[in-house]
Write a protein that holds these residues in place. Structure first.
Motif: not given
Length: 400
Positions: A70-94
């Motif tokens: 459960s702890r691993g699932i929460v940690t991974n979900q947070r990482k995915i959310n953070k990376l998705n935001k970063k990817l969205t910003d990268l795509k916008a800049d690109y």
């Protein structure tokens, strides 16, 4: 660092879970699968308690493993959310870069941009800027691909963790159902014991008396063997006109240099000695312990009572010499093997493959273990001595 520790903990818990599942399967095979001629409620109650204890340990391990997941699932979900935001910003800049590049993409526009420079230095700087801009745009595109792949890996990991957790939860529910069945049987056995309490108490007390009688007999034989061995050692020293061996306390072996070396080697292997059976389950531990059913009554384990599969052999846990072979009640045999000033006892054998005085090597078959026709159990009583002092064999053998 945290990820490494988490992975190690998961691995350890998974190993424990497999170990407990194996133990439960072994309990069922060795204690419950064989058909008994007669039922003994006290023995059956002890066996069912062993199984309930093993299931409770398994459930506790499953809970810990599920919490870590459960702890691993929460940690991974947070990482995915953070990376998705970063990817969205990268795509916008690109996207913005692509748009700007499109507006000035013609060769003519680029040439005009260079030719409109006020001097050579400015033209050079503008050319470098155009190269850097192109390189940066490529780098942004590559970063988008990398981030997309990282998110995919994390999503796959998250999906796997969720599946494993769901499987563990289902496994826990199944174990709880099995415990309910075991507890129902346990209650029935307790009711039967209470109904015939006098009979079972009498049987238990008779068994305790018999255990004490057998232990006293073995103690006397070992003392006699020590006395005999010491007298022989002193006589040989006198005959060969050599210095008499160092005098020991009463009931202790006089050790020759070879026997002393063997005893030292035995001691060095403490905690690493093999089991006297290929597979087995300890149903009675070493030492004095309260009876699990009758308060106020204690039972004394002189060694380990190990239940194994029908037809199993007892095997020597270390090199040595057969000190004696004793005949027990019902024709069973007990082989005593000497290892310097240590003695191992393999009791409740149907037959033996060795004789007194034989040299023994580690793992050698000592004899076939007796299977009780009434209880259908194959039990080896394994005892360890240092001279005449009993030791806990579990501290000397490999943990299972």
């Amino acid at each position: 660092m945290n990820i490494t520790v988490f992975s190690q903990t998961r691995y350890e818990l998974e190993s424990k879970r497999i170990k407990y599942k194996t133990a439960i399967a072994q309990l069922n095979t060795l204690l419950f699968n064989e058909k008994k001629k007669e039922k003994n409620a006290l023995e059956d109650l002890r066996d069912i308690k062993l199984k309930i204890d093993a299931r409770n340990k398994l459930i506790a391990t499953i809970n810990l493993e599920a919490k870590l997941l459960s702890r691993g699932i929460v940690t991974n979900q947070r990482k995915i959310n953070k990376l998705n935001k970063k990817l969205t910003d990268l795509k916008a800049d690109y996207g913005e870069m692509i748009f700007k590049s499109y507006r000035s993409k013609s060769q003519q526009s680029r040439m005009m941009f260079l030719l409109s420079s006020q001097n050579f230095y400015q033209a050079y700087k503008r050319l470098e800027y155009m190269k850097q801009y192109t390189s940066f745009r490529k780098k942004q595109g590559d970063e988008i691909i990398v981030q997309t792949n990282v998110i995919k890996v994390l999503k796959d990991s998250l999906l796997y963790q969720k599946r494993v957790k769901d499987t563990l939860i289902l496994s826990e529910l199944n174990e709880k159902k099995e415990i309910e069945k075991d507890k129902s049987e346990q209650e029935s056995l307790i009711t039967e014991i209470k109904r015939k309490e006098g009979k079972y108490k009498k049987e238990l007390q008779n068994n305790i008396k018999e255990d004490k009688r057998v232990a006293a007999k073995i103690d006397k034989i070992i003392k006699d063997e020590i006395d005999k061995a010491n007298r022989l050692a002193l006589a040989n020293a006198k005959k060969n006109n050599v210095s008499a061996p160092v005098k020991t306390s009463k009931n202790e072996f006089i050790l020759s240099p070879e026997a002393k070396a063997l005893a030292a080697e035995f001691e060095q292997n403490k905690g690493r000695l093999p089991w006297p059976v290929k597979e087995g389950l300890v149903v009675r531990r070493f030492g004095e312990q309260p009876h699990p059913t009758f308060p106020g009554i204690s039972i004394n384990g002189t060694g380990l009572h190990i239940v194994t599969s029908k037809g199993s052999n007892a095997e020597a846990i270390f090199s040595g010499e057969v000190l004696n072979i004793l005949l027990g009640s019902g024709g069973t045999k007990n082989v005593l093997i000497r290892h310097g000033n240590y003695i191992t006892s393999y009791n409740n054998l149907e037959n033996t493959t060795v004789k007194k005085g034989d040299k023994i090597v580690t793992g050698q078959i000592i004899g076939k273990i007796f299977t009780d026709k009434v209880t259908a159990k194959t039990t080896l009583i394994f005892v360890l001595f240092k001279n005449t002092t009993r030791l806990n064999p579990a501290s000397w053998m490999l943990s299972r």
